[in-house]
Design a protein around this motif. Sequence first.
Motif, PDB file in Angstrom:
ATOM      1  N   ASP A  73      51.995  10.450  56.395  1.00 47.81           N
ATOM      2  CA  ASP A  73      52.163   9.358  56.678  1.00 47.81           C
ATOM      3  C   ASP A  73      51.339   8.024  57.314  1.00 47.81           C
ATOM      4  OD1 ASP A  73      54.641   9.970  55.950  1.00 47.81           O
ATOM      5  OD2 ASP A  73      55.826  10.320  57.567  1.00 47.81           O
ATOM      6  N   LYS A  92      57.383  10.187  66.099  1.00 46.84           N
ATOM      7  CA  LYS A  92      57.912   9.932  64.506  1.00 46.84           C
ATOM      8  C   LYS A  92      59.546  10.102  64.360  1.00 46.84           C
ATOM      9  CE  LYS A  92      58.259   7.677  60.704  1.00 46.84           C
ATOM     10  NZ  LYS A  92      58.180   5.802  60.479  1.00 46.84           N
ATOM     11  N   GLU A  93      59.252  11.588  64.696  1.00 46.52           N
ATOM     12  CA  GLU A  93      60.797  11.778  64.807  1.00 46.52           C
ATOM     13  C   GLU A  93      61.987  12.194  65.906  1.00 46.52           C
ATOM     14  OE1 GLU A  93      59.632  16.053  63.891  1.00 46.52           O
ATOM     15  OE2 GLU A  93      59.657  16.096  61.210  1.00 46.52           O
ATOM     16  N   GLN A  95      61.832   9.353  68.001  1.00 46.10           N
ATOM     17  CA  GLN A  95      61.535   7.791  67.938  1.00 46.10           C
ATOM     18  C   GLN A  95      61.162   6.806  67.179  1.00 46.10           C
ATOM     19  OE1 GLN A  95      61.705   4.158  71.205  1.00 46.10           O
ATOM     20  NE2 GLN A  95      61.996   5.953  72.043  1.00 46.10           N
ATOM     21  N   ASP A  96      61.972   6.553  65.868  1.00 45.24           N
ATOM     22  CA  ASP A  96      61.400   5.965  64.898  1.00 45.24           C
ATOM     23  C   ASP A  96      60.382   4.623  65.318  1.00 45.24           C
ATOM     24  OD1 ASP A  96      60.173   5.947  61.890  1.00 45.24           O
ATOM     25  OD2 ASP A  96      62.544   5.303  61.349  1.00 45.24           O
ATOM     26  N   ASN A  99      54.533   3.119  61.814  1.00 48.42           N
ATOM     27  CA  ASN A  99      53.827   3.969  61.225  1.00 48.42           C
ATOM     28  C   ASN A  99      52.343   3.601  62.237  1.00 48.42           C
ATOM     29  OD1 ASN A  99      55.021   6.006  60.335  1.00 48.42           O
ATOM     30  ND2 ASN A  99      54.340   5.260  58.289  1.00 48.42           N
TER      31      ASN A  99
END
Length: 346
Positions: A73, A92-93, A95-96, A99
Amino acid sequence: MITKKELRARVLLIVVCLAVGLYCLYTMDKSYDPLARYPYTTDENREILLKYFDSDDIDYLVNQHISPDKYMDFVELKDFNLKNTLYYKEAKETQDADNEYIVNFVNRFRKNFSYESLKELLSHYSYLDLTTFYENEAVLYSDLRLVADPTNPYVVLNQENTVYKFAPEKITSFNGIIIQSVLVEDLQNMMDAYASVMNEQDRLTLTSGYLSYEQIMDQYVNASKEYDGVDRYMYNAGKNEQQLGYTVVFEGQDEWIHLCKEHLNEDMDYALLDEELSDEVKNRMEWLEENAYRYGFVIRYEKEQEKKTGHWYQPFVLRYVGKKMAKYMHDSYKVMEQVSFPDELE
């Protein structure tokens, strides 16, 4: 004796062998697959891997057992840093966010957290709050530590520990104040018990509970204008435990602090203050000292513990820790700064 002709022949043979050897090495090098040792290589990702990773990078991926799902990503982003890839994925996993934003955040503040604490931090604080904290508070106060899990019911806040702008979720309204929901039953029972002992002639009246970051900031600023030693009885926003929702304040606190400011000296002679208190207020103080622990509460800033708590004795400020811990602290005469929660009950 070797003739010149034989010597030339031997030299020529050596040169030919060397040339053949070099050619073989060249051929082997051209045919060598740098991704052969990376077990996650596929036809689909090979081109990207070869484009963005050199031999050292491949070694790192192999040694750290990092699979493509951890970095795909982010690998094509301009500021991608392979050494931070696990942090990107964890962020990312947890707190989205965009990118590129995540890569920038981790790259900038990587020194402020560990891989283990990142998930916990992002479970309770927004990227924006963490960014403003690291850019401002952490720079101004190098010894200030951001509490990774501000939901822990035993969190101790002071000049070194802060929850910054954290706001608890499981709070509720009770008798005109806001508190953690878990306090309600025991708090009601304690107040009823006192009223019963006093034959309903006197009651414990709540004046304050949970306060937001902004509310505490306003109170602190106003108090600082009136008294230089404000930190002797309250801390600023982020460092004040009323922001957690486990603290309750009863009527009598304002009068008590006023007397402290007027009469208290370095000897901490609270007897001078007692002389100016009404019998009614003294009764409340004594009853809370002797009985609050039965309902899961402790006097948060105890007498003769000022050096440990950082505050004057405050008999009307109570902290909820649960009945077992409150009894242990009461019996051992320990304050929260001295207790390892909840290990000491085991």
